[in-house]
Scaffold this motif. Structure first.
Motif, PDB file in Angstrom:
ATOM      1  N   UNK A  49       1.009  -1.170   0.147  1.00  0.00           N
ATOM      2  CA  UNK A  49       0.028  -0.159  -0.066  1.00  0.00           C
ATOM      3  C   UNK A  49       0.966   1.123   0.082  1.00  0.00           C
ATOM      4  N   UNK A  50       0.281   2.503   0.036  1.00  0.00           N
ATOM      5  CA  UNK A  50       0.958   3.779   0.207  1.00  0.00           C
ATOM      6  C   UNK A  50       0.572   4.290   1.426  1.00  0.00           C
ATOM      7  N   UNK A  51       1.962   4.750   2.159  1.00  0.00           N
ATOM      8  CA  UNK A  51       1.474   5.056   3.495  1.00  0.00           C
ATOM      9  C   UNK A  51       2.456   6.580   3.766  1.00  0.00           C
ATOM     10  N   UNK A  52       2.114   7.403   4.601  1.00  0.00           N
ATOM     11  CA  UNK A  52       2.798   8.495   5.003  1.00  0.00           C
ATOM     12  C   UNK A  52       2.723   8.750   6.587  1.00  0.00           C
ATOM     13  N   UNK A  53       3.601   9.514   7.126  1.00  0.00           N
ATOM     14  CA  UNK A  53       3.467   9.996   8.425  1.00  0.00           C
ATOM     15  C   UNK A  53       3.375  11.338   8.510  1.00  0.00           C
ATOM     16  N   UNK A  54       2.747  11.934   7.782  1.00  0.00           N
ATOM     17  CA  UNK A  54       2.399  13.483   7.952  1.00  0.00           C
ATOM     18  C   UNK A  54       1.940  13.845   9.291  1.00  0.00           C
ATOM     19  N   UNK A  55       1.008  13.030   9.937  1.00  0.00           N
ATOM     20  CA  UNK A  55       0.472  13.376  11.323  1.00  0.00           C
ATOM     21  C   UNK A  55       1.457  13.356  12.012  1.00  0.00           C
ATOM     22  N   UNK A  56       2.382  12.477  12.133  1.00  0.00           N
ATOM     23  CA  UNK A  56       3.445  12.365  13.225  1.00  0.00           C
ATOM     24  C   UNK A  56       4.359  13.474  12.939  1.00  0.00           C
ATOM     25  N   UNK A  88       3.992  16.472  11.709  1.00  0.00           N
ATOM     26  CA  UNK A  88       3.326  17.776  11.703  1.00  0.00           C
ATOM     27  C   UNK A  88       2.945  17.933  13.268  1.00  0.00           C
ATOM     28  N   UNK A  89       3.028  16.763  14.100  1.00  0.00           N
ATOM     29  CA  UNK A  89       3.018  16.978  15.721  1.00  0.00           C
ATOM     30  C   UNK A  89       4.187  17.036  16.390  1.00  0.00           C
ATOM     31  N   UNK A  90       5.361  16.733  15.359  1.00  0.00           N
ATOM     32  CA  UNK A  90       6.869  16.899  16.294  1.00  0.00           C
ATOM     33  C   UNK A  90       7.387  17.913  16.207  1.00  0.00           C
ATOM     34  N   UNK A  96      11.632   5.916  15.442  1.00  0.00           N
ATOM     35  CA  UNK A  96      10.360   5.150  14.956  1.00  0.00           C
ATOM     36  C   UNK A  96       9.322   5.992  14.333  1.00  0.00           C
ATOM     37  N   UNK A  97       8.830   5.381  13.139  1.00  0.00           N
ATOM     38  CA  UNK A  97       8.222   6.057  12.258  1.00  0.00           C
ATOM     39  C   UNK A  97       6.797   5.420  12.217  1.00  0.00           C
ATOM     40  N   UNK A  98       5.528   6.337  12.306  1.00  0.00           N
ATOM     41  CA  UNK A  98       4.304   5.986  12.331  1.00  0.00           C
ATOM     42  C   UNK A  98       3.776   6.346  10.839  1.00  0.00           C
ATOM     43  N   UNK A  99       3.409   5.263  10.110  1.00  0.00           N
ATOM     44  CA  UNK A  99       2.987   5.620   9.077  1.00  0.00           C
ATOM     45  C   UNK A  99       1.439   5.110   8.923  1.00  0.00           C
ATOM     46  N   UNK A 100       0.597   5.981   8.381  1.00  0.00           N
ATOM     47  CA  UNK A 100      -0.701   5.575   8.048  1.00  0.00           C
ATOM     48  C   UNK A 100      -0.967   5.260   6.391  1.00  0.00           C
ATOM     49  N   UNK A 101      -1.929   4.100   6.210  1.00  0.00           N
ATOM     50  CA  UNK A 101      -2.160   3.925   5.072  1.00  0.00           C
ATOM     51  C   UNK A 101      -3.144   4.698   4.444  1.00  0.00           C
ATOM     52  N   UNK A 111      11.025  13.793   9.780  1.00  0.00           N
ATOM     53  CA  UNK A 111      10.651  14.239   8.819  1.00  0.00           C
ATOM     54  C   UNK A 111       9.441  13.582   8.040  1.00  0.00           C
ATOM     55  N   UNK A 112       8.796  14.294   7.139  1.00  0.00           N
ATOM     56  CA  UNK A 112       7.623  13.785   6.528  1.00  0.00           C
ATOM     57  C   UNK A 112       7.728  12.823   5.506  1.00  0.00           C
ATOM     58  N   UNK A 113       7.542  11.477   5.466  1.00  0.00           N
ATOM     59  CA  UNK A 113       8.286  10.742   4.499  1.00  0.00           C
ATOM     60  C   UNK A 113       6.886   9.776   3.783  1.00  0.00           C
TER      61      UNK A 113
END
Length: 205
Positions: free
Chosen positions: A32-39, A41-43, A192-197, A49-51
């Motif tokens: 799938x496609x994921x990103x950690x924008x939420x993490x 933005x709140x860091x 630790x990177x938290x990615x959301x699908x 970094x946004x990945x």
């Protein structure tokens, strides 16, 4: 997206069939496609970094029966490739769900591989370097799957990866958490990177 080739289960014991079924679910849920924008933005520290993360099955039978291509790019610029790996999966003789991680020896040659999955059909074992001892052993949990390397076995197989000590992963619903500990001459660093699908994009005619 290319179909995933699943391993045959003929003649397996009840326990082996259970692990094979878990394996099948894992390799179907990971792509799938994921990103950690939420993490990101709140860091407030700016540590994360946004990945954007792309995981897709590929037909690379010279490398393995079940193969996933993993690509990391800057979330705001898909042309900026941060890393690319090959993941292979198998159920070993101990009925463990094992993920092996490879890096490309010539990363520049494969920089556009994520744009055309058919390119990966030409990948050969000699194009890759295995991250020695960094195999992730996955297990089923009540909420999803957890994966981790065996303690003190992950070694530096590529200068680009640093000195990896441990890697971990969690797949829970739409969330994929990837962690690693990198050592060195000084104190090691843990991330630790938290990615959301992300939902698949709809195409209008």
């Amino acid at each position: 997206m290319m179909p995933i080739v699943l391993l045959a289960t003929a003649g397996c014991s009840g326990e082996a069939k259970k692990h094979q079924a878990e394996f099948d679910v894992l390799v179907m849920k990971l792509p799938g496609k994921y990103d950690n924008r939420a993490q990101a933005n709140h860091d407030a520290s700016g540590q994360h970094a946004a990945v954007a993360l792309q995981i897709q099955p590929v037909n690379a039978l010279a490398v393995g029966h079940v193969v996933l291509f993993e690509r990391e790019t800057a979330a705001d610029d898909p042309r900026r490739v941060l890393g690319q790996h090959i993941w292979t999966f198998e159920v070993d003789k101990k009925n463990s769900l094992v993920q092996t991680v490879y890096v490309f020896k010539d990363a520049r040659r494969w920089v556009h591989a994520g744009d055309d999955p058919y390119v990966m059909q030409s990948v050969l074992p000699e194009d890759l370097t295995v991250l020695s001892g960094c195999e992730l052993i996955w297990s089923k949990t009540d909420s999803g799957f957890n994966g981790a390397t065996k303690p003190d076995q992950c070694k530096a197989s590529s200068a680009a990866e640093g000195t990896l000590i441990e890697q971990s992963a969690e797949l829970q619903g739409s969330q994929l958490i990837l962690g690693q500990q990198i050592g060195g001459d000084d104190e090691g660093a843990t991330s630790s990177y938290r990615f959301e699908r992300r939902a698949a994009e709809s195409h209008k005619d």
